[in-house]
Design a protein around this motif. Sequence first.
Motif, PDB file in Angstrom:
ATOM      1  N   ASN A 140      -0.998  -7.021   2.166  1.00 50.39           N
ATOM      2  CA  ASN A 140       0.234  -7.313   2.879  1.00 50.39           C
ATOM      3  C   ASN A 140       1.619  -6.494   2.519  1.00 50.39           C
ATOM      4  O   ASN A 140       2.102  -6.152   3.310  1.00 50.39           O
ATOM      5  CB  ASN A 140       0.482  -8.953   2.317  1.00 50.39           C
ATOM      6  CG  ASN A 140      -0.486  -9.779   2.894  1.00 50.39           C
ATOM      7  OD1 ASN A 140      -1.170  -9.416   4.002  1.00 50.39           O
ATOM      8  ND2 ASN A 140      -0.559 -10.822   2.249  1.00 50.39           N
ATOM      9  N   ILE A 141       1.637  -6.136   1.224  1.00 48.44           N
ATOM     10  CA  ILE A 141       2.611  -5.223   0.820  1.00 48.44           C
ATOM     11  C   ILE A 141       2.655  -3.757   1.503  1.00 48.44           C
ATOM     12  O   ILE A 141       3.697  -3.296   2.302  1.00 48.44           O
ATOM     13  CB  ILE A 141       2.551  -4.826  -0.581  1.00 48.44           C
ATOM     14  CG1 ILE A 141       3.003  -5.896  -1.463  1.00 48.44           C
ATOM     15  CG2 ILE A 141       3.548  -3.863  -1.092  1.00 48.44           C
ATOM     16  CD1 ILE A 141       2.830  -6.092  -2.890  1.00 48.44           C
ATOM     17  N   ALA A 142       1.354  -3.327   1.881  1.00 44.87           N
ATOM     18  CA  ALA A 142       1.013  -1.972   2.364  1.00 44.87           C
ATOM     19  C   ALA A 142       1.601  -2.198   3.983  1.00 44.87           C
ATOM     20  O   ALA A 142       2.348  -1.162   4.205  1.00 44.87           O
ATOM     21  CB  ALA A 142      -0.272  -1.725   2.166  1.00 44.87           C
ATOM     22  N   ARG A 143       1.206  -3.399   4.628  1.00 45.94           N
ATOM     23  CA  ARG A 143       1.512  -3.604   6.060  1.00 45.94           C
ATOM     24  C   ARG A 143       3.023  -3.566   6.205  1.00 45.94           C
ATOM     25  O   ARG A 143       3.280  -2.827   7.202  1.00 45.94           O
ATOM     26  CB  ARG A 143       0.732  -4.715   6.484  1.00 45.94           C
ATOM     27  CG  ARG A 143      -0.718  -4.593   6.639  1.00 45.94           C
ATOM     28  CD  ARG A 143      -1.174  -5.602   7.409  1.00 45.94           C
ATOM     29  NE  ARG A 143      -1.766  -6.782   6.542  1.00 45.94           N
ATOM     30  CZ  ARG A 143      -2.479  -7.006   5.846  1.00 45.94           C
ATOM     31  NH1 ARG A 143      -3.376  -6.025   5.759  1.00 45.94           N
ATOM     32  NH2 ARG A 143      -2.744  -8.016   5.181  1.00 45.94           N
ATOM     33  N   ARG A 144       3.682  -4.091   5.323  1.00 43.66           N
ATOM     34  CA  ARG A 144       4.979  -4.067   5.548  1.00 43.66           C
ATOM     35  C   ARG A 144       5.862  -2.654   5.221  1.00 43.66           C
ATOM     36  O   ARG A 144       6.810  -2.198   5.933  1.00 43.66           O
ATOM     37  CB  ARG A 144       5.815  -5.102   4.610  1.00 43.66           C
ATOM     38  CG  ARG A 144       5.475  -6.575   4.723  1.00 43.66           C
ATOM     39  CD  ARG A 144       6.342  -7.459   3.760  1.00 43.66           C
ATOM     40  NE  ARG A 144       6.060  -7.359   2.554  1.00 43.66           N
ATOM     41  CZ  ARG A 144       5.243  -8.082   1.847  1.00 43.66           C
ATOM     42  NH1 ARG A 144       4.871  -8.849   2.621  1.00 43.66           N
ATOM     43  NH2 ARG A 144       5.159  -7.931   0.538  1.00 43.66           N
ATOM     44  N   LYS A 145       5.057  -1.700   4.632  1.00 45.11           N
ATOM     45  CA  LYS A 145       5.671  -0.510   4.272  1.00 45.11           C
ATOM     46  C   LYS A 145       5.079   0.646   5.351  1.00 45.11           C
ATOM     47  O   LYS A 145       5.550   1.863   4.999  1.00 45.11           O
ATOM     48  CB  LYS A 145       5.364  -0.373   3.138  1.00 45.11           C
ATOM     49  CG  LYS A 145       6.071  -0.900   1.690  1.00 45.11           C
ATOM     50  CD  LYS A 145       6.062  -0.568   0.526  1.00 45.11           C
ATOM     51  CE  LYS A 145       7.084  -1.051  -0.349  1.00 45.11           C
ATOM     52  NZ  LYS A 145       7.553  -0.394  -1.346  1.00 45.11           N
ATOM     53  N   LEU A 146       4.186   0.240   6.137  1.00 40.59           N
ATOM     54  CA  LEU A 146       3.679   1.081   7.023  1.00 40.59           C
ATOM     55  C   LEU A 146       4.621   2.004   7.741  1.00 40.59           C
ATOM     56  O   LEU A 146       4.162   3.359   7.836  1.00 40.59           O
ATOM     57  CB  LEU A 146       2.855   0.456   7.937  1.00 40.59           C
ATOM     58  CG  LEU A 146       1.254   0.448   7.752  1.00 40.59           C
ATOM     59  CD1 LEU A 146       0.725  -0.400   8.965  1.00 40.59           C
ATOM     60  CD2 LEU A 146       0.585   1.913   7.783  1.00 40.59           C
ATOM     61  N   SER A 147       5.539   1.646   8.286  1.00 42.50           N
ATOM     62  CA  SER A 147       6.521   2.723   9.015  1.00 42.50           C
ATOM     63  C   SER A 147       7.239   3.668   7.988  1.00 42.50           C
ATOM     64  O   SER A 147       8.015   4.574   8.556  1.00 42.50           O
ATOM     65  CB  SER A 147       7.343   1.837   9.880  1.00 42.50           C
ATOM     66  OG  SER A 147       8.266   0.833   8.990  1.00 42.50           O
ATOM     67  N   GLN A 148       7.175   3.448   6.926  1.00 41.31           N
ATOM     68  CA  GLN A 148       8.158   4.167   6.032  1.00 41.31           C
ATOM     69  C   GLN A 148       7.514   5.292   5.497  1.00 41.31           C
ATOM     70  O   GLN A 148       8.005   6.092   4.795  1.00 41.31           O
ATOM     71  CB  GLN A 148       8.559   3.144   4.837  1.00 41.31           C
ATOM     72  CG  GLN A 148       9.481   1.975   5.163  1.00 41.31           C
ATOM     73  CD  GLN A 148       9.694   1.012   3.989  1.00 41.31           C
ATOM     74  OE1 GLN A 148       9.403   1.599   2.745  1.00 41.31           O
ATOM     75  NE2 GLN A 148      10.121  -0.167   4.233  1.00 41.31           N
ATOM     76  N   GLY A 149       6.084   5.281   5.447  1.00 45.16           N
ATOM     77  CA  GLY A 149       5.433   6.262   4.460  1.00 45.16           C
ATOM     78  C   GLY A 149       4.277   7.131   5.241  1.00 45.16           C
ATOM     79  O   GLY A 149       4.607   7.187   6.777  1.00 45.16           O
ATOM     80  N   MET A 150       3.568   7.889   4.566  1.00 45.69           N
ATOM     81  CA  MET A 150       2.644   8.640   5.541  1.00 45.69           C
ATOM     82  C   MET A 150       1.351   8.276   5.209  1.00 45.69           C
ATOM     83  O   MET A 150       0.941   7.489   4.291  1.00 45.69           O
ATOM     84  CB  MET A 150       2.740  10.096   4.696  1.00 45.69           C
ATOM     85  CG  MET A 150       3.786  10.810   4.659  1.00 45.69           C
ATOM     86  SD  MET A 150       3.918  12.558   4.115  1.00 45.69           S
ATOM     87  CE  MET A 150       2.755  12.580   2.796  1.00 45.69           C
TER      88      MET A 150
END
Length: 118
Positions: A5-15
């Motif tokens: 869930n944390i990773a899905r929220r950060k998807l647009s910010q990272g590589m």
Amino acid sequence: KEIGNIARRKLSQGMKGALIRIREDVGGYVLYVDDILYLSSDFVTKPGPQLHVYLTTGVDPRDVPFPEETSIDLGPVQTVFGAQQYDVPHQDKPELYRTFVLWEKKLGRLYGFAQLSK
């Protein structure tokens, strides 16, 4: 589940990138953001005696003797399936670390890799 869930929220910010199979069956996705590397909930690989997670500036680990000088060993794979995360030592230019590598240290074998991009 919480790591996913944390990773899905950060998807647009990272590589991010999808795992590419080389010698062993691997699958799933990788996300690198805010000095943390995430493996997706559908991550899967075969076990190995010393299977480790790396980040490197090299584009394709098949093109150089691996691990090479820019490789960062993030430690052993926590589990052969499912979401997990690894702390990455702070990098001044994290965008240069554009390749995730699954490397079996004891056997000197490349399991797979993912090329990361925005």
